[in-house]
Design a protein around this motif. Structure first.
Motif, PDB file in Angstrom:
ATOM      1  N   LYS A 227       0.808  -1.223   0.000  1.00  0.00           N
ATOM      2  CA  LYS A 227       0.000   0.000   0.000  1.00  0.00           C
ATOM      3  C   LYS A 227       0.840   1.271   0.000  1.00  0.00           C
ATOM      4  CE  LYS A 227      -3.999  -2.203   2.048  1.00  0.00           C
ATOM      5  NZ  LYS A 227      -4.745  -2.461   3.291  1.00  0.00           N
ATOM      6  N   THR A 228       2.096   1.141   0.408  1.00  0.00           N
ATOM      7  CA  THR A 228       2.991   2.301   0.349  1.00  0.00           C
ATOM      8  C   THR A 228       4.422   1.775   0.396  1.00  0.00           C
ATOM      9  OG1 THR A 228       3.559   4.429   1.363  1.00  0.00           O
ATOM     10  CG2 THR A 228       2.963   2.644   2.866  1.00  0.00           C
ATOM     11  N   ASP A 229       5.378   2.694   0.259  1.00  0.00           N
ATOM     12  CA  ASP A 229       6.777   2.264   0.435  1.00  0.00           C
ATOM     13  C   ASP A 229       7.529   3.342   1.200  1.00  0.00           C
ATOM     14  OD1 ASP A 229       7.607   4.300  -1.341  1.00  0.00           O
ATOM     15  OD2 ASP A 229       7.348   2.961  -3.055  1.00  0.00           O
ATOM     16  N   PHE A 230       8.784   3.066   1.526  1.00  0.00           N
ATOM     17  CA  PHE A 230       9.521   3.965   2.396  1.00  0.00           C
ATOM     18  C   PHE A 230       9.637   5.373   1.805  1.00  0.00           C
ATOM     19  CE2 PHE A 230      13.561   5.969   3.612  1.00  0.00           C
ATOM     20  CZ  PHE A 230      13.270   6.200   4.947  1.00  0.00           C
ATOM     21  N   ILE A 231      10.006   5.450   0.521  1.00  0.00           N
ATOM     22  CA  ILE A 231      10.241   6.758  -0.102  1.00  0.00           C
ATOM     23  C   ILE A 231       8.980   7.624  -0.040  1.00  0.00           C
ATOM     24  CG2 ILE A 231      10.936   7.945  -2.221  1.00  0.00           C
ATOM     25  CD1 ILE A 231      13.216   6.234  -1.444  1.00  0.00           C
ATOM     26  N   GLU A 232       7.861   7.023  -0.441  1.00  0.00           N
ATOM     27  CA  GLU A 232       6.606   7.769  -0.473  1.00  0.00           C
ATOM     28  C   GLU A 232       6.185   8.179   0.945  1.00  0.00           C
ATOM     29  OE1 GLU A 232       1.956   7.156  -1.817  1.00  0.00           O
ATOM     30  OE2 GLU A 232       3.065   5.583  -0.783  1.00  0.00           O
ATOM     31  N   LEU A 233       6.272   7.209   1.841  1.00  0.00           N
ATOM     32  CA  LEU A 233       5.828   7.454   3.210  1.00  0.00           C
ATOM     33  C   LEU A 233       6.692   8.512   3.883  1.00  0.00           C
ATOM     34  CD1 LEU A 233       3.641   6.457   5.069  1.00  0.00           C
ATOM     35  CD2 LEU A 233       5.159   4.647   5.848  1.00  0.00           C
ATOM     36  N   LYS A 234       7.997   8.437   3.623  1.00  0.00           N
ATOM     37  CA  LYS A 234       8.909   9.389   4.247  1.00  0.00           C
ATOM     38  C   LYS A 234       8.548  10.822   3.845  1.00  0.00           C
ATOM     39  CE  LYS A 234      13.665  10.893   4.652  1.00  0.00           C
ATOM     40  NZ  LYS A 234      15.081  10.703   4.357  1.00  0.00           N
ATOM     41  N   SER A 235       8.285  11.030   2.548  1.00  0.00           N
ATOM     42  CA  SER A 235       8.012  12.404   2.134  1.00  0.00           C
ATOM     43  C   SER A 235       6.672  12.884   2.698  1.00  0.00           C
ATOM     44  CB  SER A 235       8.078  12.543   0.611  1.00  0.00           C
ATOM     45  OG  SER A 235       7.083  11.754   0.023  1.00  0.00           O
ATOM     46  N   ARG A 236       5.690  11.973   2.773  1.00  0.00           N
ATOM     47  CA  ARG A 236       4.404  12.379   3.346  1.00  0.00           C
ATOM     48  C   ARG A 236       4.520  12.654   4.846  1.00  0.00           C
ATOM     49  NH1 ARG A 236       0.546   7.733   1.241  1.00  0.00           N
ATOM     50  NH2 ARG A 236      -1.071   8.839   2.382  1.00  0.00           N
ATOM     51  N   LEU A 237       5.297  11.819   5.532  1.00  0.00           N
ATOM     52  CA  LEU A 237       5.461  12.012   6.973  1.00  0.00           C
ATOM     53  C   LEU A 237       6.212  13.300   7.276  1.00  0.00           C
ATOM     54  CD1 LEU A 237       6.257   8.363   8.092  1.00  0.00           C
ATOM     55  CD2 LEU A 237       4.261   9.710   8.759  1.00  0.00           C
ATOM     56  N   GLN A 238       7.207  13.600   6.413  1.00  0.00           N
ATOM     57  CA  GLN A 238       7.998  14.809   6.596  1.00  0.00           C
ATOM     58  C   GLN A 238       7.087  16.038   6.613  1.00  0.00           C
ATOM     59  OE1 GLN A 238      11.758  14.204   5.693  1.00  0.00           O
ATOM     60  NE2 GLN A 238      11.906  15.787   7.264  1.00  0.00           N
ATOM     61  N   VAL A 239       6.187  16.094   5.633  1.00  0.00           N
ATOM     62  CA  VAL A 239       5.259  17.225   5.528  1.00  0.00           C
ATOM     63  C   VAL A 239       4.358  17.277   6.765  1.00  0.00           C
ATOM     64  CG1 VAL A 239       3.321  18.161   4.196  1.00  0.00           C
ATOM     65  CG2 VAL A 239       5.284  17.136   3.016  1.00  0.00           C
ATOM     66  N   LEU A 240       3.840  16.102   7.124  1.00  0.00           N
ATOM     67  CA  LEU A 240       2.920  16.007   8.253  1.00  0.00           C
ATOM     68  C   LEU A 240       3.576  16.460   9.552  1.00  0.00           C
ATOM     69  CD1 LEU A 240       0.007  14.558   8.332  1.00  0.00           C
ATOM     70  CD2 LEU A 240       1.207  12.831   9.636  1.00  0.00           C
ATOM     71  N   VAL A 241       4.805  15.984   9.771  1.00  0.00           N
ATOM     72  CA  VAL A 241       5.511  16.296  11.018  1.00  0.00           C
ATOM     73  C   VAL A 241       5.878  17.780  11.064  1.00  0.00           C
ATOM     74  CG1 VAL A 241       7.611  15.841  12.326  1.00  0.00           C
ATOM     75  CG2 VAL A 241       6.344  13.939  11.335  1.00  0.00           C
ATOM     76  N   ASP A 242       6.344  18.315   9.931  1.00  0.00           N
ATOM     77  CA  ASP A 242       6.688  19.741   9.889  1.00  0.00           C
ATOM     78  C   ASP A 242       5.474  20.590  10.222  1.00  0.00           C
ATOM     79  OD1 ASP A 242       9.250  19.148   9.264  1.00  0.00           O
ATOM     80  OD2 ASP A 242       9.084  19.606   7.113  1.00  0.00           O
ATOM     81  N   ALA A 243       4.343  20.278   9.590  1.00  0.00           N
ATOM     82  CA  ALA A 243       3.115  21.033   9.824  1.00  0.00           C
ATOM     83  C   ALA A 243       2.693  20.917  11.286  1.00  0.00           C
ATOM     84  CB  ALA A 243       2.000  20.513   8.916  1.00  0.00           C
ATOM     85  N   PHE A 244       2.873  19.741  11.829  1.00  0.00           N
ATOM     86  CA  PHE A 244       2.499  19.500  13.218  1.00  0.00           C
ATOM     87  C   PHE A 244       3.319  20.368  14.159  1.00  0.00           C
ATOM     88  CE2 PHE A 244       2.774  17.289  17.254  1.00  0.00           C
ATOM     89  CZ  PHE A 244       1.454  16.968  17.513  1.00  0.00           C
ATOM     90  N   PHE A 245       4.632  20.427  13.898  1.00  0.00           N
ATOM     91  CA  PHE A 245       5.496  21.228  14.762  1.00  0.00           C
ATOM     92  C   PHE A 245       5.142  22.708  14.670  1.00  0.00           C
ATOM     93  CE2 PHE A 245       8.635  17.740  15.293  1.00  0.00           C
ATOM     94  CZ  PHE A 245       8.821  17.896  16.654  1.00  0.00           C
ATOM     95  N   LEU A 246       4.782  23.166  13.464  1.00  0.00           N
ATOM     96  CA  LEU A 246       4.449  24.570  13.281  1.00  0.00           C
ATOM     97  C   LEU A 246       3.147  24.925  13.991  1.00  0.00           C
ATOM     98  CD1 LEU A 246       5.383  25.230   9.550  1.00  0.00           C
ATOM     99  CD2 LEU A 246       6.526  26.086  11.610  1.00  0.00           C
ATOM    100  N   SER A 247       2.124  24.094  13.783  1.00  0.00           N
ATOM    101  CA  SER A 247       0.795  24.410  14.312  1.00  0.00           C
ATOM    102  C   SER A 247       0.732  24.207  15.823  1.00  0.00           C
ATOM    103  CB  SER A 247      -0.244  23.524  13.647  1.00  0.00           C
ATOM    104  OG  SER A 247      -0.125  22.210  14.152  1.00  0.00           O
ATOM    105  N   ASP A 248       1.514  23.274  16.284  1.00  0.00           N
ATOM    106  CA  ASP A 248       1.443  22.787  17.659  1.00  0.00           C
ATOM    107  C   ASP A 248       1.558  23.881  18.720  1.00  0.00           C
ATOM    108  OD1 ASP A 248       1.978  20.909  19.960  1.00  0.00           O
ATOM    109  OD2 ASP A 248       3.976  21.726  19.673  1.00  0.00           O
ATOM    110  N   ASP A 249       2.704  23.994  19.252  1.00  0.00           N
ATOM    111  CA  ASP A 249       3.083  24.812  20.388  1.00  0.00           C
ATOM    112  C   ASP A 249       2.029  24.997  21.452  1.00  0.00           C
ATOM    113  OD1 ASP A 249       5.873  25.225  20.113  1.00  0.00           O
ATOM    114  OD2 ASP A 249       5.334  26.040  18.172  1.00  0.00           O
ATOM    115  N   LYS A 250       1.030  25.863  21.235  1.00  0.00           N
ATOM    116  CA  LYS A 250       0.136  26.118  22.363  1.00  0.00           C
ATOM    117  C   LYS A 250      -1.024  25.131  22.488  1.00  0.00           C
ATOM    118  CE  LYS A 250       0.515  29.965  24.801  1.00  0.00           C
ATOM    119  NZ  LYS A 250       0.399  31.024  25.505  1.00  0.00           N
ATOM    120  N   ASP A 251      -1.899  25.167  21.490  1.00  0.00           N
ATOM    121  CA  ASP A 251      -3.195  24.492  21.615  1.00  0.00           C
ATOM    122  C   ASP A 251      -3.067  23.026  22.004  1.00  0.00           C
ATOM    123  OD1 ASP A 251      -3.817  26.896  20.757  1.00  0.00           O
ATOM    124  OD2 ASP A 251      -4.660  26.307  18.818  1.00  0.00           O
TER     125      ASP A 251
END
Lengths: 242, 316
Positions: free
Chosen positions: A61-85
């Motif tokens: 259903k997925t592979d490392f390369i694809e998953l890595k790039s999707r996770l990278q975006v997800l994690v970056d967005a998470f760190f940006l939005s996170d902090d307070k709420d």
């Protein structure tokens, strides 16, 4: 710091730090929940622990390369939005567990007290004053590693692990504390017992814990312990002497 | 409907399916068949979906009584199987009449045999699976038991019921093509992907890991297979506990590698050099103690391609 590396044909690990820090554990747990919700069909396991998130995926259903790039975006967005709420939301969720601290449920209380030149009452007070964070769940089903124990009572594991401990036993191992959810062997210093059941295979979720949640311990009396369904374990003596 | 009665479970007989997934974050091991290759072929021979539960018969010396006419598929180790005392071949379907006795003797080749029936055995699921994980006290016929009696193992007197009403299929007579039947005897070379803390190991340790001929220790079980050989010095005694993959190669302080198998714990704090390719674990699960074992490097891509073909073929 963020690093995503493959570990096998079907698994990868996200590293978010290199030292134990309860704030990071909160973040790791939140992010793991977020990842689990975002890719329900591709991902088979998402396991947060202290500084890492382990992910097992379906190889068709997925592979490392694809998953890595999707996770990278997800994690970056998470760190940006996170902090307070997000952090406020998580901290507001506190589980309070009743504990009967006593020699009949916590045979290592004297050893822990002696180790720090304190009284048993000090140990109980210090242990029940702190708010802990679930840093990882593992070892056995529903076993939550809680950090961090006040250095005034942090005590190394017993030199010889016990062959069996009753469910509910509250233990200390260095700066970690935990409640054994089921009867199990174990080497932690046992200081009390929590009479509330912490594991139920018929329920979802099967355990009240998830990584990043806060936990407090509420001292209770012998009578309250029994009223909540607690039972005394008659085998301590033979194990202690043995 | 009762299909089989357990006259003797032998050394160890477990109910297994493809495993209890998605609960690792609560500390539950996945379990599942130790030899997924043999397991998948047994379901394939009967036209079953891959999650249909089977018996994993380890070490033989087991005896089952058929309570009705039933079609079976038998794969994996050669445990000198007999029907009413007459030897029968494995890696094929066979038919039992009501009252027939199916027995397994001591292992001749390999260690674990798989027995499938049409539609699988009926058992209560826990989090979507009947897979037995003794350490967690989950799976088997009783969904959940105390750890003391290891009750989730199949026991003498247990009656195994069927999911499907039609379990006698005299029209099905299939066998696995010879080229897909593994040779379970002899030394093993395991393909290893370097990962986790591999880069922290010294050049000497790395070299020694690939050059040593290890032997499989008898102190091996469904959680981990222990190897004995030259000491591989780990770069440090522990790491912060992290998620463990199937096939991970842990190097504890004594320098003797442990390969993590289906019942492995979810978290671990030993340094790990990498992971053995998952398809190689199937053959490893059939190895007898004392088997010579070597490691050879493989890329993630090469191992991944092989695994994908396997998953596609069996529709996993």
């Amino acid at each position: 710091m963020m690093d995503i590396q493959p570990v096998s044909e079907t698994a990868l690990i996200i590293r978010l730090g290199d030292h134990i820090d309860t704030q990071l554990a909160v973040k790791t747990g939140d992010m793991a929940d977020h990842i689990r919700r975002s890719y329900p069909s591709e991902l088979i396991e998402v396991i947060p622990s202290y500084t890492t998130i382990y992910i097992q995926y379906h190889p068709l259903k997925t592979d490392f390369i694809e998953l890595k790039s999707r996770l990278q975006v997800l994690v970056d967005a998470f760190f940006l939005s996170d902090d307070k709420d997000d952090r406020d939301r998580k901290v507001s969720k506190i589980i309070t567990l009743p504990v009967y601290y006593s020699l009949e449920t916590g045979p290592d209380l004297p050893e822990v007290a002696q180790f720090h030149n304190r009284t048993v009452a000090d140990v109980i007070q210090i242990h029940s004053q702190s708010t802990y964070v679930v840093c990882a769940i593992g070892f056995s089903p529903g076993f939550a590693f809680l950090g961090s124990v006040d250095s005034a009572i942090a005590t190394p594991r017993k030199s010889e692990p016990r062959k069996m401990l009753p469910a509910g036993s509250v233990g200390i191992a260095d700066q970690q504390t935990a409640v054994y959810p089921s009867d199990s062997p174990g080497g932690w210093q046992i200081i009390g017992n929590c009479p509330v059941s912490l594991i139920d295979f018929d329920k979802a979720p099967m355990s009240p814990f998830s990584v990043g949640l806060s936990v407090q311990f509420q001292p209770i009396s012998r009578d309250e312990f029994f009223a909540l369904g607690g039972t005394l374990w008659s085998h301590w003596k033979s194990w202690i002497r043995g | 409907m009762v299909a089989l009665e357990i006259l003797d479970p032998g050394m160890m007989t477990q109910l297994q399916d493809t495993g209890r997934t998605g609960m690792g974050y609560q500390g539950l091991a996945q379990g599942g068949p130790m030899d997924l290759h043999a397991y998948c072929w047994a379901n394939y021979l009967l036209g079953n979906r891959m999650f249909c539960s089977q018996l994993e018969i380890t070490g033989g010396q087991a005896r089952f009584l058929a309570h009705q006419a039933i079609t079976l598929a038998l794969t994996g180790a050669d445990l000198a199987t007999r029907v009413n005392g007459q030897p029968v071949e494995g890696w094929r379907t066979l038919h039992l009449d009501k009252g027939d006795t199916l027995s397994f003797q001591f292992p001749k080749k390999g260690l674990r045999a798989y027995l499938a029936i049409p539609g699988g055995f009926a058992a209560p699921t826990v989090f979507g699976s009947v897979a037995t994980v003794v350490r967690d006290g989950i799976g088997g016929l009783g969904a959940r038991v105390t750890k003391e009696d290891s009750g989730c193992l199949i026991r003498q007197g247990d009656s195994l019921k069927t999911v499907s009403k039609e379990v006698f299929k005299p029209g099905i007579n299939r066998m696995v093509p010879a080229r897909y039947i593994p040779e379970y005897a002899g030394p093993l070379s395991l393909n290893l992907m370097e990962s986790y803390q591999a880069r922290a190991f010294s050049a000497q340790s790395r070299k020694s890991l690939y050059q040593t001929q290890f032997t499989l220790s008898p102190n091996s079980d469904r959680m981990g297979y222990r190897l004995a050989g030259a000491k591989i010095t780990p770069p440090f005694s522990g790491v912060i506990s992290e998620g463990i993959a199937l096939g991970a190669v842990q190097i504890p302080e004594n320098g003797q590698p442990i390969i993590l198998m289906r019942d492995h714990q979810t978290l671990g704090g030993y340094p790990k050099f990498g992971c053995v390719a998952q398809l190689d674990l199937n053959r490893l699960a059939q190895a007898m103690p004392g088997t010579p074992i070597r490691f050879q490097p493989i890329s993630f891509q090469a191992a991944g391609q092989k695994l994908k073909s396997f998953y596609s073929f069996f529709n996993l």
